[in-house]
Design a protein around this motif. Structure first.
Motif, PDB file in Angstrom:
ATOM      1  N   PRO A  90     -21.669 -62.122  23.919  1.00 39.69           N
ATOM      2  CA  PRO A  90     -22.225 -60.931  23.264  1.00 39.69           C
ATOM      3  C   PRO A  90     -21.528 -60.713  21.928  1.00 39.69           C
ATOM      4  O   PRO A  90     -20.418 -61.205  21.723  1.00 39.69           O
ATOM      5  CB  PRO A  90     -21.893 -59.808  24.241  1.00 39.69           C
ATOM      6  N   PRO A  91     -22.179 -59.993  21.015  1.00 39.29           N
ATOM      7  CA  PRO A  91     -21.592 -59.795  19.684  1.00 39.29           C
ATOM      8  C   PRO A  91     -20.303 -58.980  19.750  1.00 39.29           C
ATOM      9  O   PRO A  91     -20.156 -58.115  20.609  1.00 39.29           O
ATOM     10  CB  PRO A  91     -22.665 -59.024  18.933  1.00 39.29           C
ATOM     11  N   THR A  92     -19.397 -59.273  18.860  1.00 36.90           N
ATOM     12  CA  THR A  92     -18.181 -58.480  18.714  1.00 36.90           C
ATOM     13  C   THR A  92     -18.508 -57.254  17.870  1.00 36.90           C
ATOM     14  O   THR A  92     -19.114 -57.377  16.815  1.00 36.90           O
ATOM     15  CB  THR A  92     -17.113 -59.301  17.981  1.00 36.90           C
ATOM     16  N   ILE A  93     -18.111 -56.105  18.357  1.00 40.22           N
ATOM     17  CA  ILE A  93     -18.362 -54.878  17.607  1.00 40.22           C
ATOM     18  C   ILE A  93     -17.105 -54.465  16.860  1.00 40.22           C
ATOM     19  O   ILE A  93     -16.026 -54.374  17.445  1.00 40.22           O
ATOM     20  CB  ILE A  93     -18.834 -53.750  18.546  1.00 40.22           C
ATOM     21  N   ARG A  94     -17.237 -54.281  15.552  1.00 40.14           N
ATOM     22  CA  ARG A  94     -16.127 -53.793  14.716  1.00 40.14           C
ATOM     23  C   ARG A  94     -16.661 -52.709  13.800  1.00 40.14           C
ATOM     24  O   ARG A  94     -17.254 -52.999  12.769  1.00 40.14           O
ATOM     25  CB  ARG A  94     -15.536 -54.929  13.879  1.00 40.14           C
ATOM     26  N   ASP A  95     -16.490 -51.453  14.199  1.00 36.55           N
ATOM     27  CA  ASP A  95     -17.051 -50.336  13.455  1.00 36.55           C
ATOM     28  C   ASP A  95     -15.944 -49.397  12.971  1.00 36.55           C
ATOM     29  O   ASP A  95     -15.381 -48.632  13.748  1.00 36.55           O
ATOM     30  CB  ASP A  95     -18.040 -49.583  14.352  1.00 36.55           C
ATOM     31  N   PRO A  96     -15.617 -49.466  11.673  1.00 40.78           N
ATOM     32  CA  PRO A  96     -14.519 -48.653  11.139  1.00 40.78           C
ATOM     33  C   PRO A  96     -14.751 -47.149  11.334  1.00 40.78           C
ATOM     34  O   PRO A  96     -13.789 -46.402  11.495  1.00 40.78           O
ATOM     35  CB  PRO A  96     -14.489 -49.002   9.648  1.00 40.78           C
ATOM     36  N   PHE A  97     -16.006 -46.742  11.338  1.00 35.45           N
ATOM     37  CA  PHE A  97     -16.290 -45.329  11.539  1.00 35.45           C
ATOM     38  C   PHE A  97     -15.797 -44.845  12.905  1.00 35.45           C
ATOM     39  O   PHE A  97     -15.345 -43.711  13.045  1.00 35.45           O
ATOM     40  CB  PHE A  97     -17.799 -45.064  11.404  1.00 35.45           C
ATOM     41  N   LEU A  98     -15.855 -45.729  13.893  1.00 45.37           N
ATOM     42  CA  LEU A  98     -15.402 -45.334  15.230  1.00 45.37           C
ATOM     43  C   LEU A  98     -13.886 -45.188  15.300  1.00 45.37           C
ATOM     44  O   LEU A  98     -13.372 -44.442  16.134  1.00 45.37           O
ATOM     45  CB  LEU A  98     -15.922 -46.306  16.286  1.00 45.37           C
ATOM     46  N   ILE A  99     -13.176 -45.894  14.430  1.00 41.86           N
ATOM     47  CA  ILE A  99     -11.732 -45.653  14.330  1.00 41.86           C
ATOM     48  C   ILE A  99     -11.520 -44.229  13.818  1.00 41.86           C
ATOM     49  O   ILE A  99     -10.690 -43.480  14.339  1.00 41.86           O
ATOM     50  CB  ILE A  99     -11.059 -46.667  13.374  1.00 41.86           C
ATOM     51  N   GLN A 100     -12.304 -43.870  12.814  1.00 34.98           N
ATOM     52  CA  GLN A 100     -12.181 -42.506  12.272  1.00 34.98           C
ATOM     53  C   GLN A 100     -12.508 -41.454  13.315  1.00 34.98           C
ATOM     54  O   GLN A 100     -11.790 -40.464  13.454  1.00 34.98           O
ATOM     55  CB  GLN A 100     -13.121 -42.347  11.066  1.00 34.98           C
TER      56      GLN A 100
ATOM     57  N   MET B   1      -8.240 -54.608   6.429  1.00 33.36           N
ATOM     58  CA  MET B   1      -8.192 -53.210   6.002  1.00 33.36           C
ATOM     59  C   MET B   1      -8.223 -52.254   7.196  1.00 33.36           C
ATOM     60  O   MET B   1      -7.272 -51.557   7.474  1.00 33.36           O
ATOM     61  CB  MET B   1      -9.409 -52.893   5.110  1.00 33.36           C
ATOM     62  N   SER B   2      -9.356 -52.229   7.882  1.00 28.99           N
ATOM     63  CA  SER B   2      -9.550 -51.276   8.969  1.00 28.99           C
ATOM     64  C   SER B   2      -8.504 -51.429  10.072  1.00 28.99           C
ATOM     65  O   SER B   2      -8.080 -50.425  10.649  1.00 28.99           O
ATOM     66  CB  SER B   2     -10.949 -51.418   9.556  1.00 28.99           C
ATOM     67  N   LEU B   3      -8.100 -52.674  10.315  1.00 29.75           N
ATOM     68  CA  LEU B   3      -7.082 -52.864  11.349  1.00 29.75           C
ATOM     69  C   LEU B   3      -5.815 -52.103  10.982  1.00 29.75           C
ATOM     70  O   LEU B   3      -5.194 -51.458  11.838  1.00 29.75           O
ATOM     71  CB  LEU B   3      -6.765 -54.355  11.549  1.00 29.75           C
ATOM     72  N   SER B   4      -5.416 -52.175   9.728  1.00 31.10           N
ATOM     73  CA  SER B   4      -4.238 -51.438   9.270  1.00 31.10           C
ATOM     74  C   SER B   4      -4.351 -49.957   9.607  1.00 31.10           C
ATOM     75  O   SER B   4      -3.395 -49.349  10.092  1.00 31.10           O
ATOM     76  CB  SER B   4      -4.087 -51.581   7.751  1.00 31.10           C
ATOM     77  N   TYR B   5      -5.522 -49.391   9.340  1.00 31.37           N
ATOM     78  CA  TYR B   5      -5.688 -47.959   9.567  1.00 31.37           C
ATOM     79  C   TYR B   5      -5.804 -47.626  11.049  1.00 31.37           C
ATOM     80  O   TYR B   5      -5.414 -46.532  11.467  1.00 31.37           O
ATOM     81  CB  TYR B   5      -6.874 -47.439   8.755  1.00 31.37           C
ATOM     82  N   ALA B   6      -6.311 -48.575  11.827  1.00 33.53           N
ATOM     83  CA  ALA B   6      -6.305 -48.370  13.273  1.00 33.53           C
ATOM     84  C   ALA B   6      -4.857 -48.295  13.763  1.00 33.53           C
ATOM     85  O   ALA B   6      -4.486 -47.404  14.536  1.00 33.53           O
ATOM     86  CB  ALA B   6      -7.059 -49.501  13.970  1.00 33.53           C
ATOM     87  N   LEU B   7      -4.021 -49.209  13.255  1.00 32.37           N
ATOM     88  CA  LEU B   7      -2.608 -49.211  13.652  1.00 32.37           C
ATOM     89  C   LEU B   7      -1.924 -47.926  13.196  1.00 32.37           C
ATOM     90  O   LEU B   7      -1.201 -47.280  13.976  1.00 32.37           O
ATOM     91  CB  LEU B   7      -1.902 -50.434  13.044  1.00 32.37           C
ATOM     92  N   LEU B   8      -2.134 -47.546  11.951  1.00 29.22           N
ATOM     93  CA  LEU B   8      -1.537 -46.311  11.436  1.00 29.22           C
ATOM     94  C   LEU B   8      -2.002 -45.103  12.266  1.00 29.22           C
ATOM     95  O   LEU B   8      -1.211 -44.211  12.578  1.00 29.22           O
ATOM     96  CB  LEU B   8      -1.912 -46.113   9.965  1.00 29.22           C
TER      97      LEU B   8
END
Lengths: 192, 192
Positions: A90-100, B1-8
């Motif tokens: 299945p596709p890997t999901i990487r959504d920066p908005f969800l980190i926020q 980029m986003s990984l850095s902010y996830a860690l922070l």
DNA sequence: TTTGACTATATGATATGTCCTATAGGAGAG
DNA sequence: CTCTCCTATAGGACATATCATATAGTCAAA
């Protein structure tokens, strides 16, 4: 890996140049499920040629520079046929908005609202784009298997974007506890 | 980029080691929207420390080797605060199965069926995993803003997987024209 | 006639992500 | 006492993806 097979898949239908692959295939439709950069396409074509999966014929164009048209070899066709029948991850999901969202508890409601509203705008635009893809209706060519599969593929894109839009609307409406609530804790923090 | 902010983001809540970040944070919850490899986490922590976003304090553990605990610096907190308020791009979708679907018109119905059935299995399992994530119900801590956001985030994951499952079920039921139909054509082929 | 737009291919540099292996302390099982 | 498992950090090698720039032919507009 997958990019190679996307290229083989397209060239197996219709031999074309790297430029065509980028502008006619990837930019128009393939990018919705496998975006690719021009330089990556050219480099992958080169690699596939070295591996004997493709052959290139240089044809001079009446307008513009020479065209290097790629054709799938018998070896390439076989490798493609094998891959086409292999189950995929299945596709890997990487959504920066969800980190926020996930770590956004220190933002004010207004700040969160603004982030969500932006995502809503973007995903609505994406949904509108899917709706606008100029694909002939299935009824026009009811016996066309390829067209039927295009419709199915496109339909998933629409469903995913609809899910995003509906969720984002729900998020906008959600009334969250005030920022000055309890201390935030990690879900799996033993103290929790 | 986003990984850095996830860690922070995580370290801003609770200072911890690279090992903890991997096993307590990423493997448990963060991976659903931003998976990360152990080696990538350690390397990114190193880089963030060099940039002055993090500081590390080595503490000796009563059981096992020393623990290098990372803390967010004032500079890191500021960079995080800025990023948290910045609109993000929507996620890039790269789904190899959709390459197969889109160019699968030469497969037999049985072969297509088998590919779809596998995806259905995988996405059902993913949905089940989302349903099983041990997160306290919102009602238990109605004033907890962080928990409310966790629920929202998780809900999107469930919606996306539900969209996949429903679509795949529809695909299984879809009756496609036979493989020996018309010649397949590219959507944007001028001859079309 | 220069400039810009489109067609066409290619490469350097960098960023990001994955896989594998090395090192090492401590704990418990056999 | 060795072997294995868990905790903990780190780096090499490689694959993949992105960003920027170089080159060059054709055509039409300014």
């Amino acid at each position: 890996m997958s990019l190679s097979y996307a290229l083989l898949s397209i060239l197996n239908i219709l031999p074309m140049t790297g430029y065509d692959l980028k502008h006619q295939a990837f930019d128009q439709t393939v990018r919705y499920y496998w975006p690719a950069d021009q330089s990556q396409i050219y480099r992958t074509l080169k690699r596939l040629t070295e591996k004997g999966m493709l052959t290139a014929t240089v044809e001079d164009s009446d307008q513009g520079p020479d065209r290097k048209v790629y054709h799938v070899t018998e070896k390439g066709r076989q490798a493609l046929a094998d891959w086409q029948r292999t189950d995929q991850q299945p596709p890997t999901i990487r959504d920066p908005f969800l980190i926020q969202m996930s770590f956004g508890s220190e933002l004010t409601n207004d700040e969160l609202h603004s982030l969500i509203a932006h995502q809503l705008e973007v995903h609505r635009a994406q949904l509108a784009e899917y709706q606008a893809i100029p694909i002939p209706p299935r009824e026009a060519f009811p016996q066309n298997r390829w067209l039927a599969l295009q419709h199915l593929t496109l339909d998933l894109g629409r469903r995913i974007e609809r899910a995003y839009v509906e969720w984002l609307q729900m998020c906008l409406d959600a009334d969250l506890p005030a920022p000055e609530g309890q201390e935030p804790r990690l879900l799996d923090n033993p103290d929790n």
